[in-house]
Motif scaffolding. Sequence first.
Motif, PDB file in Angstrom:
ATOM      1  N   GLY A  81       0.780  -1.270  -0.208  1.00 50.67           N
ATOM      2  CA  GLY A  81       0.070  -0.046  -0.023  1.00 50.67           C
ATOM      3  C   GLY A  81       0.902   1.227  -0.086  1.00 50.67           C
ATOM      4  N   GLY A  82       2.172   1.153  -0.075  1.00 48.00           N
ATOM      5  CA  GLY A  82       2.761   2.381   0.249  1.00 48.00           C
ATOM      6  C   GLY A  82       2.964   2.798  -1.238  1.00 48.00           C
ATOM      7  N   GLY A  83       3.495   4.100  -1.390  1.00 48.87           N
ATOM      8  CA  GLY A  83       3.705   4.786  -2.673  1.00 48.87           C
ATOM      9  C   GLY A  83       4.000   6.316  -2.666  1.00 48.87           C
ATOM     10  N   LEU A  84       3.868   7.217  -3.489  1.00 50.26           N
ATOM     11  CA  LEU A  84       3.920   8.469  -3.527  1.00 50.26           C
ATOM     12  C   LEU A  84       2.807   9.189  -3.563  1.00 50.26           C
ATOM     13  N   VAL A  85       2.703  10.095  -2.608  1.00 49.67           N
ATOM     14  CA  VAL A  85       1.358  10.892  -2.338  1.00 49.67           C
ATOM     15  C   VAL A  85       1.766  12.355  -2.178  1.00 49.67           C
ATOM     16  N   GLN A  86       0.926  13.148  -2.690  1.00 54.70           N
ATOM     17  CA  GLN A  86       1.232  14.651  -2.214  1.00 54.70           C
ATOM     18  C   GLN A  86       0.699  15.020  -1.030  1.00 54.70           C
ATOM     19  N   GLY A 110       8.908  -4.198   4.959  1.00 52.14           N
ATOM     20  CA  GLY A 110       8.686  -2.682   4.932  1.00 52.14           C
ATOM     21  C   GLY A 110       7.905  -2.188   3.592  1.00 52.14           C
ATOM     22  N   THR A 111       7.343  -0.978   3.582  1.00 53.20           N
ATOM     23  CA  THR A 111       6.956  -0.453   2.329  1.00 53.20           C
ATOM     24  C   THR A 111       7.181   0.930   2.334  1.00 53.20           C
ATOM     25  N   GLN A 112       7.571   1.487   1.288  1.00 50.67           N
ATOM     26  CA  GLN A 112       7.878   2.938   1.323  1.00 50.67           C
ATOM     27  C   GLN A 112       6.947   3.714   1.157  1.00 50.67           C
ATOM     28  N   VAL A 113       6.827   4.872   1.811  1.00 46.92           N
ATOM     29  CA  VAL A 113       5.741   6.044   1.752  1.00 46.92           C
ATOM     30  C   VAL A 113       6.653   7.399   1.422  1.00 46.92           C
ATOM     31  N   THR A 114       6.218   7.795   0.405  1.00 47.80           N
ATOM     32  CA  THR A 114       7.146   9.069  -0.042  1.00 47.80           C
ATOM     33  C   THR A 114       5.823  10.320  -0.206  1.00 47.80           C
ATOM     34  N   VAL A 115       6.084  11.399   0.548  1.00 50.29           N
ATOM     35  CA  VAL A 115       5.049  12.395   0.447  1.00 50.29           C
ATOM     36  C   VAL A 115       5.866  13.652  -0.007  1.00 50.29           C
ATOM     37  N   ASN A 137      -3.949   9.774   7.063  1.00 52.06           N
ATOM     38  CA  ASN A 137      -4.770  11.000   6.351  1.00 52.06           C
ATOM     39  C   ASN A 137      -3.599  12.380   6.651  1.00 52.06           C
ATOM     40  N   SER A 138      -3.900  13.172   5.904  1.00 53.03           N
ATOM     41  CA  SER A 138      -3.373  14.648   5.848  1.00 53.03           C
ATOM     42  C   SER A 138      -1.627  14.340   6.314  1.00 53.03           C
ATOM     43  N   LEU A 139      -1.392  13.585   5.052  1.00 55.49           N
ATOM     44  CA  LEU A 139       0.133  13.239   5.150  1.00 55.49           C
ATOM     45  C   LEU A 139       0.955  14.394   5.069  1.00 55.49           C
ATOM     46  N   LYS A 140       2.242  14.572   5.441  1.00 49.33           N
ATOM     47  CA  LYS A 140       2.859  15.554   5.403  1.00 49.33           C
ATOM     48  C   LYS A 140       4.329  15.002   4.918  1.00 49.33           C
ATOM     49  N   PRO A 141       5.063  15.829   4.370  1.00 43.44           N
ATOM     50  CA  PRO A 141       6.712  15.438   3.943  1.00 43.44           C
ATOM     51  C   PRO A 141       7.356  14.613   4.955  1.00 43.44           C
ATOM     52  N   GLU A 142       7.016  15.208   6.102  1.00 41.48           N
ATOM     53  CA  GLU A 142       8.085  14.607   7.120  1.00 41.48           C
ATOM     54  C   GLU A 142       7.320  13.140   7.633  1.00 41.48           C
ATOM     55  N   ASP A 143       6.583  12.733   6.911  1.00 44.30           N
ATOM     56  CA  ASP A 143       5.913  11.310   7.130  1.00 44.30           C
ATOM     57  C   ASP A 143       6.459  10.435   6.060  1.00 44.30           C
ATOM     58  N   THR A 144       7.582  10.631   5.157  1.00 47.59           N
ATOM     59  CA  THR A 144       8.132  10.123   4.274  1.00 47.59           C
ATOM     60  C   THR A 144       9.208   9.244   4.836  1.00 47.59           C
ATOM     61  N   ALA A 145       9.046   7.751   4.809  1.00 43.66           N
ATOM     62  CA  ALA A 145       9.870   6.875   5.472  1.00 43.66           C
ATOM     63  C   ALA A 145       9.307   5.357   5.165  1.00 43.66           C
TER      64      ALA A 145
END
Length: 123
Positions: free
Chosen positions: A8-13, A116-121, A84-92
């Motif tokens: 479920g990870g991925g790139l999100v704004q 692990g799954t990568q999340v990039t905000v 929800n309300s993801l922030k750039p600092e949630d990138t991990a």
Amino acid sequence: QVQLVESGGGLVQAGGSLRLSCAASGFTFSWYSMGWFRQAAGKEREFLADIRGSGGTTDYADSVKGRFIISRDNAKNTVYLQMNSLKPEDTAVYYCARRTGPLRWVPSEYDSWGQGTQVTVSS
């Protein structure tokens, strides 16, 4: 053997949402509390949320309280993290883990981890 597989990870704004899933196998899922952690580049692994085996009690780190929701479906042997309300600092890289000790915020209290799954905000 115990296996935990995140997805479920991925790139999100920034401001967006993602839902992570962690499929468990090899043990009686409902017997164990499960947790979510994350690790950003160059930082220590950080506790995010924990849910008891029955699903009735949850705990959150202050950094994600009010934005993230942990849940589980014992019939599907799966634990989720709605973000929800993801922030750039949630990138991990986000990990789920099975807890066998009493201290939910301490990584060493968990005996099995997913890959692990990568999340990039993005900002």
